[in-house]
Write a protein that holds these residues in place. Sequence first.
Motif, PDB file in Angstrom:
ATOM      1  N   ASN A 163      17.226  11.525  33.691  1.00  0.00           N
ATOM      2  CA  ASN A 163      16.701  12.318  33.486  1.00  0.00           C
ATOM      3  C   ASN A 163      16.679  12.383  32.135  1.00  0.00           C
ATOM      4  N   MET A 164      17.606  11.210  31.324  1.00  0.00           N
ATOM      5  CA  MET A 164      17.859  11.868  30.140  1.00  0.00           C
ATOM      6  C   MET A 164      16.406  10.547  28.770  1.00  0.00           C
ATOM      7  N   HIS A 165      15.146  11.032  28.546  1.00  0.00           N
ATOM      8  CA  HIS A 165      14.943  10.730  27.563  1.00  0.00           C
ATOM      9  C   HIS A 165      14.953   9.094  27.331  1.00  0.00           C
ATOM     10  N   PHE A 166      14.367   8.118  27.698  1.00  0.00           N
ATOM     11  CA  PHE A 166      14.903   6.586  26.654  1.00  0.00           C
ATOM     12  C   PHE A 166      15.296   7.204  24.858  1.00  0.00           C
ATOM     13  N   SER A 167      14.226   8.024  24.868  1.00  0.00           N
ATOM     14  CA  SER A 167      14.349   7.762  22.935  1.00  0.00           C
ATOM     15  C   SER A 167      15.243   8.471  22.809  1.00  0.00           C
ATOM     16  N   LEU A 168      16.607   9.363  23.711  1.00  0.00           N
ATOM     17  CA  LEU A 168      17.566   9.780  23.248  1.00  0.00           C
ATOM     18  C   LEU A 168      18.493   8.751  23.904  1.00  0.00           C
ATOM     19  N   ILE A 169      19.095   7.725  24.277  1.00  0.00           N
ATOM     20  CA  ILE A 169      19.998   7.435  25.092  1.00  0.00           C
ATOM     21  C   ILE A 169      20.900   6.579  24.098  1.00  0.00           C
ATOM     22  N   ARG A 170      22.271   6.747  24.643  1.00  0.00           N
ATOM     23  CA  ARG A 170      23.359   5.657  23.834  1.00  0.00           C
ATOM     24  C   ARG A 170      23.646   5.793  24.118  1.00  0.00           C
ATOM     25  N   VAL A 171      24.988   4.661  23.362  1.00  0.00           N
ATOM     26  CA  VAL A 171      25.907   3.647  24.327  1.00  0.00           C
ATOM     27  C   VAL A 171      26.649   4.687  24.992  1.00  0.00           C
ATOM     28  N   SER A 172      26.787   6.018  24.478  1.00  0.00           N
ATOM     29  CA  SER A 172      27.866   7.134  25.429  1.00  0.00           C
ATOM     30  C   SER A 172      27.497   7.373  26.529  1.00  0.00           C
ATOM     31  N   VAL A 230      31.240   5.181  38.585  1.00  0.00           N
ATOM     32  CA  VAL A 230      32.418   4.317  38.884  1.00  0.00           C
ATOM     33  C   VAL A 230      32.966   5.282  37.022  1.00  0.00           C
ATOM     34  N   GLU A 231      31.608   5.477  35.854  1.00  0.00           N
ATOM     35  CA  GLU A 231      32.180   5.871  34.550  1.00  0.00           C
ATOM     36  C   GLU A 231      30.646   6.527  34.216  1.00  0.00           C
ATOM     37  N   GLY A 232      30.954   7.747  33.694  1.00  0.00           N
ATOM     38  CA  GLY A 232      30.263   8.571  32.990  1.00  0.00           C
ATOM     39  C   GLY A 232      29.885   9.719  33.053  1.00  0.00           C
ATOM     40  N   LYS A 233      29.135  10.591  33.101  1.00  0.00           N
ATOM     41  CA  LYS A 233      29.426  12.349  33.436  1.00  0.00           C
ATOM     42  C   LYS A 233      28.016  12.344  34.078  1.00  0.00           C
ATOM     43  N   HIS A 234      27.289  11.710  33.556  1.00  0.00           N
ATOM     44  CA  HIS A 234      25.165  11.763  34.320  1.00  0.00           C
ATOM     45  C   HIS A 234      25.347  11.933  35.601  1.00  0.00           C
ATOM     46  N   GLU A 235      24.355  11.935  36.906  1.00  0.00           N
ATOM     47  CA  GLU A 235      24.282  11.931  37.431  1.00  0.00           C
ATOM     48  C   GLU A 235      23.501  10.238  37.057  1.00  0.00           C
ATOM     49  N   VAL A 236      22.927   9.607  38.816  1.00  0.00           N
ATOM     50  CA  VAL A 236      22.205   8.046  38.695  1.00  0.00           C
ATOM     51  C   VAL A 236      20.899   8.720  39.372  1.00  0.00           C
ATOM     52  N   ASN A 237      19.622   7.781  38.516  1.00  0.00           N
ATOM     53  CA  ASN A 237      18.611   7.904  39.569  1.00  0.00           C
ATOM     54  C   ASN A 237      19.234   7.230  40.897  1.00  0.00           C
ATOM     55  N   LYS A 238      18.459   7.884  41.887  1.00  0.00           N
ATOM     56  CA  LYS A 238      18.117   7.417  43.357  1.00  0.00           C
ATOM     57  C   LYS A 238      17.580   5.932  43.133  1.00  0.00           C
ATOM     58  N   ALA A 239      16.182   6.180  42.885  1.00  0.00           N
ATOM     59  CA  ALA A 239      15.285   5.121  42.743  1.00  0.00           C
ATOM     60  C   ALA A 239      15.967   3.470  42.312  1.00  0.00           C
ATOM     61  N   GLY A 240      16.933   4.131  41.327  1.00  0.00           N
ATOM     62  CA  GLY A 240      16.866   3.062  40.263  1.00  0.00           C
ATOM     63  C   GLY A 240      18.175   2.264  40.960  1.00  0.00           C
ATOM     64  N   PHE A 241      18.911   2.855  41.548  1.00  0.00           N
ATOM     65  CA  PHE A 241      20.172   2.716  42.230  1.00  0.00           C
ATOM     66  C   PHE A 241      20.006   1.091  43.319  1.00  0.00           C
ATOM     67  N   THR A 242      18.895   2.173  44.393  1.00  0.00           N
ATOM     68  CA  THR A 242      17.865   1.512  45.652  1.00  0.00           C
ATOM     69  C   THR A 242      17.931   0.293  45.130  1.00  0.00           C
ATOM     70  N   ILE A 243      16.678  -0.083  43.816  1.00  0.00           N
ATOM     71  CA  ILE A 243      16.096  -1.088  43.884  1.00  0.00           C
ATOM     72  C   ILE A 243      16.717  -2.191  43.087  1.00  0.00           C
ATOM     73  N   HIS A 244      17.629  -1.837  41.952  1.00  0.00           N
ATOM     74  CA  HIS A 244      18.996  -2.513  41.505  1.00  0.00           C
ATOM     75  C   HIS A 244      20.335  -2.923  42.194  1.00  0.00           C
ATOM     76  N   SER A 245      20.173  -2.156  42.329  1.00  0.00           N
ATOM     77  CA  SER A 245      21.837  -2.579  43.570  1.00  0.00           C
ATOM     78  C   SER A 245      21.130  -3.454  44.632  1.00  0.00           C
ATOM     79  N   GLU A 246      20.263  -4.048  44.858  1.00  0.00           N
ATOM     80  CA  GLU A 246      19.839  -4.861  46.098  1.00  0.00           C
ATOM     81  C   GLU A 246      19.288  -5.590  45.502  1.00  0.00           C
ATOM     82  N   LEU A 247      19.012  -5.336  43.583  1.00  0.00           N
ATOM     83  CA  LEU A 247      18.512  -7.359  43.275  1.00  0.00           C
ATOM     84  C   LEU A 247      20.101  -7.558  42.644  1.00  0.00           C
ATOM     85  N   HIS A 248      21.022  -7.267  41.974  1.00  0.00           N
ATOM     86  CA  HIS A 248      22.269  -7.792  41.708  1.00  0.00           C
ATOM     87  C   HIS A 248      22.392  -8.111  43.040  1.00  0.00           C
ATOM     88  N   LYS A 249      22.814  -7.464  44.461  1.00  0.00           N
ATOM     89  CA  LYS A 249      23.053  -8.528  46.017  1.00  0.00           C
ATOM     90  C   LYS A 249      22.225  -9.513  45.375  1.00  0.00           C
TER      91      LYS A 249
END
Length: 241
Positions: free
Chosen positions: A51-60, A72-91
């Motif tokens: 839920n953070m707009h791409f135009s505002l994202i910084r390294v931090s 594991v690191e960071g103070k925001h919520e993770v996109n559930k769909a993003g995790f579902t897709i990308h975790s399986e791709l990386h595996k």
Amino acid sequence: MNFEQERQKRKEQLAGAFRIFSRFGFDEGNAGHITVRDPEFEDHFWVNPYNMHFSLIRVSDLLLVNHEGEVVEGKHEVNKAGFTIHSELHKARPDVIAAAHAHSVYGKAFSTLGRLLDPINQEACAFYEHHSLFDDYTGVVHDLSEGQRIAEALQMNKAVILQNHGLLTVGGSIEEAVWWFINMERSCQIQLIAEAAGQPVFINEKDAKHTAKQVGSPAEAKRCFAPIWGRIVNEQPDFLS
């Protein structure tokens, strides 16, 4: 490898990639995600906050997530769909360092046709015999089994068209994954325009295969990414913070 230096490089490229996607208009609502594998902890990846707009994202702002979906690191919520897709791709693909998915306009439009791109111009040949179709849309991807099916549909290709959904690209670097996405979105746009105007003439198989080797290599993707990267660093250097 110096893990800290490589990690910082990947995080900077990832944050910049979101600014690039926003610059190209690939930033609809809260949809879309790009990930990069951590160089040291290979079962962890860096991803954008939900839920953070791409135009505002910084390294931090970036999140480090493990394959169990824990931040594991960071103070925001993770996109559930993003995790579902990308975790399986990386595996499924240890060779994949980065993966990109967004709800871009022409990618979404082309995905409704349930077909692959045709070799109708030089740029489209980058995907000739190197992209696939996932034709099993069941809604927002919240089930790990669907992430697994997408990974299976991708096979060893650089991109997959998610029918009724959009585009997903992968690469051995962020440069590759991002450039393949930009190129594929534009290729979808060109094919839609060409078919609306008439019947496109295909590049023959022999020449399409030859051109694919010229424009579809990781080295060429990095060369094409470089000027775009230079522009975003010059225009929006704040993302590096």
